[in-house]
Design a protein around this motif. Structure first.
Motif, PDB file in Angstrom:
ATOM      1  N   ALA A  39      -1.018  -3.810  -3.847  1.00  0.00           N
ATOM      2  CA  ALA A  39      -2.182  -3.132  -3.524  1.00  0.00           C
ATOM      3  C   ALA A  39      -2.703  -2.554  -5.055  1.00  0.00           C
ATOM      4  O   ALA A  39      -0.792  -2.349  -6.074  1.00  0.00           O
ATOM      5  CB  ALA A  39      -1.731  -1.981  -3.219  1.00  0.00           C
TER       6      ALA A  39
ATOM      7  N   ASP B  82      -8.869   3.208   6.594  1.00  0.00           N
ATOM      8  CA  ASP B  82      -9.022   1.915   5.983  1.00  0.00           C
ATOM      9  C   ASP B  82     -10.431   1.559   6.277  1.00  0.00           C
ATOM     10  O   ASP B  82     -11.178   1.697   7.144  1.00  0.00           O
ATOM     11  CB  ASP B  82      -8.109   1.441   7.295  1.00  0.00           C
ATOM     12  CG  ASP B  82      -7.833   0.213   6.408  1.00  0.00           C
ATOM     13  OD1 ASP B  82      -6.683  -0.030   5.423  1.00  0.00           O
ATOM     14  OD2 ASP B  82      -8.102  -0.964   7.416  1.00  0.00           O
TER      15      ASP B  82
ATOM     16  N   THR C 109      -6.982   2.919   2.150  1.00  0.00           N
ATOM     17  CA  THR C 109      -6.655   1.610   2.556  1.00  0.00           C
ATOM     18  C   THR C 109      -7.704   0.522   1.737  1.00  0.00           C
ATOM     19  O   THR C 109      -8.864   0.560   2.802  1.00  0.00           O
ATOM     20  CB  THR C 109      -5.480   1.052   2.931  1.00  0.00           C
ATOM     21  OG1 THR C 109      -6.051   1.594   3.789  1.00  0.00           O
ATOM     22  CG2 THR C 109      -4.543   2.940   2.660  1.00  0.00           C
TER      23      THR C 109
ATOM     24  N   ALA D 146       1.060  -1.376   0.063  1.00  0.00           N
ATOM     25  CA  ALA D 146      -0.029  -0.529   0.306  1.00  0.00           C
ATOM     26  C   ALA D 146       0.952   1.564   0.142  1.00  0.00           C
ATOM     27  O   ALA D 146       0.592   1.881  -0.619  1.00  0.00           O
ATOM     28  CB  ALA D 146      -0.960   0.441   1.062  1.00  0.00           C
TER      29      ALA D 146
ATOM     30  N   THR E  43      -6.479  -3.567  -1.322  1.00  0.00           N
ATOM     31  CA  THR E  43      -5.030  -4.414  -0.420  1.00  0.00           C
ATOM     32  C   THR E  43      -5.004  -6.277  -0.398  1.00  0.00           C
ATOM     33  O   THR E  43      -6.275  -5.998   0.167  1.00  0.00           O
ATOM     34  CB  THR E  43      -4.632  -3.847   0.987  1.00  0.00           C
ATOM     35  OG1 THR E  43      -5.744  -3.192   2.000  1.00  0.00           O
ATOM     36  CG2 THR E  43      -3.509  -2.326   0.751  1.00  0.00           C
TER      37      THR E  43
END
Length: 357
Positions: free
Chosen positions: A348, A281, A253, A230, A329
């Motif tokens: 990723a 995330d 992410t 990532a 990811t």
């Protein structure tokens, strides 16, 4: 590296070492999110189109259930876009199961030409990237990107059957049960009614990731396996497009979870970028740390897919976020390679998503 522009368009679609800038940015025509019961009980539950209360989704096995989720997500996205399956030129999809069986059995009745892809939990980013290149390149006018995951199916394949009742370490994440679909089209395909004031969401660029292997052999700590990949994608996206982290309202992410997200921010600081103010995330957001026992958060192909189509797009339609870097990811975990003593590499894929009024 700067971007050479002519008449407002890049004279070269390839930018820097790993990125692409689209000359005619593909737009989002439709999207859908199908979530499982546990996901529906989480903080983002109200954002999803459908909450599937039955873990088998009316099927006979976990794998059958995931196929049903994929089919339902694809059909709903097509319906929301006011299209028919015959209108879609290509379908790009994948899942976590061996030989992509959730996908192949799930979409067979749609009769759409398919590219099957595998990027582990980064599959949504890979699917959208390929779909966007096909459209910008003039090879298709409408493409659907699709993926899914199922908690029980993933546990059965990669770890232990649920009946075994194994204990999970604190670094472990919980595979999301869900499926997300995104239909991309060329800008000319956007047909708005006069009363429609919602902005159009475009894919303006991508940054394709590399396989990164830091030698980590803990299959229950996938966040640590994926964080370097990532970081590499985010770094090259910023350097290729000559941008600072604050260019984006959010850098999102896929499923690093609490452990991986902390590692990512540390790596980015070492590279000279502080993303702590605008990083999010999906694995952290999708479950409640206080009320749901998921340890380090959520994971799986469906984690970033339904967070994107259920939550992120909603924020963009409401104009709360106008520029997003979406970085799903993936931990390239295989029971074969892991049992042979190999490490777990990560990958990723970055997708630049922007509102264009």
């Amino acid at each position: 590296m700067g971007i050479s522009m002519e008449n407002g368009l890049s004279t070269n679609k390839s930018v820097g070492k790993q990125s692409v800038l689209f000359q005619n940015p593909p737009c989002v025509l439709g999207y859908s999110s199908i979530a499982g019961k546990k996901e529906g009980e989480g903080p983002l539950g109200s954002c999803f189109d459908i909450i599937e209360e039955d873990p088998l989704a009316g099927g006979k096995s976990w794998e059958d259930a995931e196929s049903r989720l994929q089919k339902k997500a694809a059909e709903l996205a097509i319906q929301k876009a006011s299209l028919q399956p015959k209108d879609i030129r290509y379908l790009i999809a994948g899942d976590l199961l061996g030989q992509l069986i959730a996908t192949s059995f799930g979409i067979v009745d749609l009769e759409i030409p398919m590219f099957g892809v595998y990027g582990a939990c980064s599959t949504m980013g890979e699917s959208i990237s390929i779909a966007a290149m096909l459209i910008d390149g003039g090879f298709a006018d409408k493409v659907i990107a699709l993926t899914s995951s199922h908690f029980a199916g993933a546990e059965k394949q990669f770890r232990f059957p649920l009946d075994y009742g194994n204990q999970r370490p604190l670094a472990a994440t919980w595979t999301v049960t869900g499926s997300g679909a995104v239909i991309l089209g060329s800008p000319k395909e956007v047909k708005k009614l006069p009363e429609d004031t919602n902005p159009t969401i475009h894919i303006t660029g991508i940054t394709t990731g590399k396989v990164m292997d830091y030698g980590i052999k803990d299959s229950m700590n996938m966040g640590a396996c994926m964080a370097p990949a990532a970081a590499d994608v985010i770094f090259h996206n910023l350097s290729d497009f000559d941008r600072k982290p604050d260019y984006y309202d959010k850098i999102i992410t896929g499923d690093l979870g609490y452990v991986g997200a902390d590692i990512l921010k540390d790596i980015m600081k070492e590279k000279g970028y502080d993303i702590s103010k605008n990083h999010m995330d999906c694995g952290v957001e999708i479950f409640s740390k206080e009320t749901q026992d998921t340890h380090s958060g959520g994971s799986g192909c469906g984690c970033s897919a339904i967070t994107l189509t259920g939550y992120v797009f909603k924020k963009m339609i409401q104009r709360e976020w106008k520029k997003v870097l979406f970085v799903p990811t993936g931990a390239l975990l295989s029971t074969v390679s892991f049992n042979e003593g190999n490490s777990v590499p990560g990958i990723a894929h970055g997708v630049v998503i922007e509102i264009m009024e």
